[in-house]
Each structure stands twice: as C-alpha cells, then as structure tokens.
Enzyme design. Structure first.
Site, PDB file in Angstrom:
ATOM      1  N   ALA A  67       0.868  -1.178   0.000  1.00 24.26           N
ATOM      2  CA  ALA A  67       0.000   0.000   0.000  1.00 24.26           C
ATOM      3  C   ALA A  67       0.904   1.226   0.000  1.00 24.26           C
ATOM      4  CB  ALA A  67      -0.915   0.022   1.222  1.00 24.26           C
ATOM      5  N   TYR A 127      -2.989   1.455  10.072  1.00 28.79           N
ATOM      6  CA  TYR A 127      -3.024   0.282   9.190  1.00 28.79           C
ATOM      7  C   TYR A 127      -3.973   0.513   8.016  1.00 28.79           C
ATOM      8  CZ  TYR A 127      -2.000  -4.630   8.261  1.00 28.79           C
ATOM      9  OH  TYR A 127      -1.540  -5.803   7.697  1.00 28.79           O
ATOM     10  N   LYS A 134      -6.335  -6.951   3.985  1.00 30.81           N
ATOM     11  CA  LYS A 134      -6.146  -8.226   4.692  1.00 30.81           C
ATOM     12  C   LYS A 134      -7.485  -8.915   4.958  1.00 30.81           C
ATOM     13  CE  LYS A 134      -1.647  -8.330   5.091  1.00 30.81           C
ATOM     14  NZ  LYS A 134      -0.861  -9.314   4.307  1.00 30.81           N
ATOM     15  N   THR A 165       9.931  -6.553  10.889  1.00 31.31           N
ATOM     16  CA  THR A 165      10.457  -6.904   9.569  1.00 31.31           C
ATOM     17  C   THR A 165      10.541  -5.640   8.726  1.00 31.31           C
ATOM     18  OG1 THR A 165       8.268  -7.293   8.608  1.00 31.31           O
ATOM     19  CG2 THR A 165       9.344  -9.166   9.697  1.00 31.31           C
TER      20      THR A 165
END
Length: 227
Positions: A67, A127, A134, A165
């Site tokens: 995104a 988010y 998702k 990550t």
C-alpha cells in the site's frame, strides 16, 4: 529448508533479484524466480518456470502485499480510490491470480499459505487500507479453500502479531505496537520469525492435512484478549 524442503524464492523484478541472490548465496536447496504478481504475462509464464525446476510443487507460501505509505497514516476516510484499489489488487487479488496460475503444477494434497494480520478484523491505527486488504485476503483464502478442496489442496493463513520486519516498518509506531502486544498477551514473552516459521512449516506439511480455510494466530494469544 531446515525441514528438508526445496525452496523457490520470488523477486518482484531484476533489482530485487540481486537481493534474493545475496540472501541465498552459497546455500543449497534454493532457487530464485522473477515474478511481478501484477503482471499477467509473467503470471502466465510462472508455471513453466516452476515446472522447469521442480516439476510439481507441494506448497506455495504467498506474502506479497503493498500500500502507498500515505495510505497507512492519517484518517482512513480520507484515502483515495486509486490507492485503495491498488492495495486490494496487490495484497488480495494477486493471491487468487497466482494460485490459479500455479494450479497445473500443484501436487495433490498441496498447501497454499498466506499471511494476514489482526487489523483485518480490528481497527488498528496507521493500518488503514491494508486492514481492508487483509480482510479481503482472508475471505479469498476461504473461497480458494472451497475451490481447491476436491484435490485435497489446503489454503490457510498465518496471522502474526506485529513483528519487526522490513515491510512492517512501513507501519508507523511499530516498536510501540510490539511492546504493547507483548505486555498484554497471555503468553508474556516475545514471539517472532521463528514462531511464524514453525506454524508455516506445519501448514505446508502433511501434519495439517485436515486443516483448510483457517487463520492461525501467532501473537502469544493477544487476539483472544478483551479489556
């Protein structure tokens, strides 16, 4: 690979291929592929590439997601159509497209595994459109499980809590999110790549032959906690 698997690793383009080659340099049992999941021509050729190396495959672990950074901050209601559509295309539909492309090279009882996050069902600050993507991904998993079930092919999702990550660092406040979850989860201890890998191996192996269309949470139990 530690469990004996031969592992193919996808690179989005030639530039990323260099990073993949650095990652697997000097290690046995790995093979790089170049595949942009938004490119229909490359998707059409992917099974030929895979078959030339492996013949048939037993598992497909899919983790592509994207995104725009601007769509991961601020108010969700302010996000534009183009960014919304792109996030869903890359982060959800491309699992469908890639699974269809690879269908001819899947062995019977193969396994497809993807990665989601709790932001699919809970509103998580910063988010935004990825949470919607998702949610769509998890729905795609259920429909794919139905489509592939007659061949014994399982389709499942792992859903880790926040993990440090490279991709997760695109979400603002990641360090605080990790600390928050660790403090409130039933298992008062860190979790990370090793725990995610263990669950992924289980879902890719015959140990999970009775499991499909499911979400396996790897967050020390945080997803079950209310107030």
């Amino acid at each position: 690979r530690e469990q004996g698997a031969q592992v193919g690793i996808g690179a989005q383009n030639e530039a990323m291929l260099g990073r993949v080659n650095d990652l697997i340099d000097g290690k046995d049992g790995y093979h790089p592929f170049v595949i942009d999941f938004t490119n229909d021509e490359q998707l059409a050729d992917l099974p030929n590439q895979v078959a030339s190396v492996y013949g048939k495959i037993d598992f497909f672990f899919y983790i592509a997601a994207f995104a725009n950074k601007d769509d991961l901050v601020g108010r969700f209601v302010d996000k534009r159509r183009a960014g919304f559509a792109m996030a869903l295309d890359i982060s959800a539909y491309s699992l469908v497209a890639a699974s269809k492309a690879l269908e001819p090279v899947f062995n019977e009882d193969a396994s497809i595994v993807t990665v989601s996050y709790l932001g699919s069902t809970r509103a998580v600050g910063n988010y935004n459109v990825m949470g919607v993507a998702k949610a769509a991904l998890e729905s795609c998993v259920r429909y794919l499980a139905l489509d592939f079930g007659d061949r014994g092919i399982r389709v499942n999702t792992i859903s880790p809590g926040p993990v440090n990550t490279i991709s997760a660092r695109g979400v603002s406040g990641l360090t605080n999110m990790i600390k928050y979850v660790e403090e409130r989860a039933p298992l008062k201890r860190p979790y990370g790549i090793a725990e995610c890998g263990g669950s992924a191996v289980y879902l890719c192996s015959d140990l999970s032959k009775g499991v499909t269309g499911q979400i396996v949470f790897i967050d020390s139990g945080y997803n079950i906690v209310g107030m």
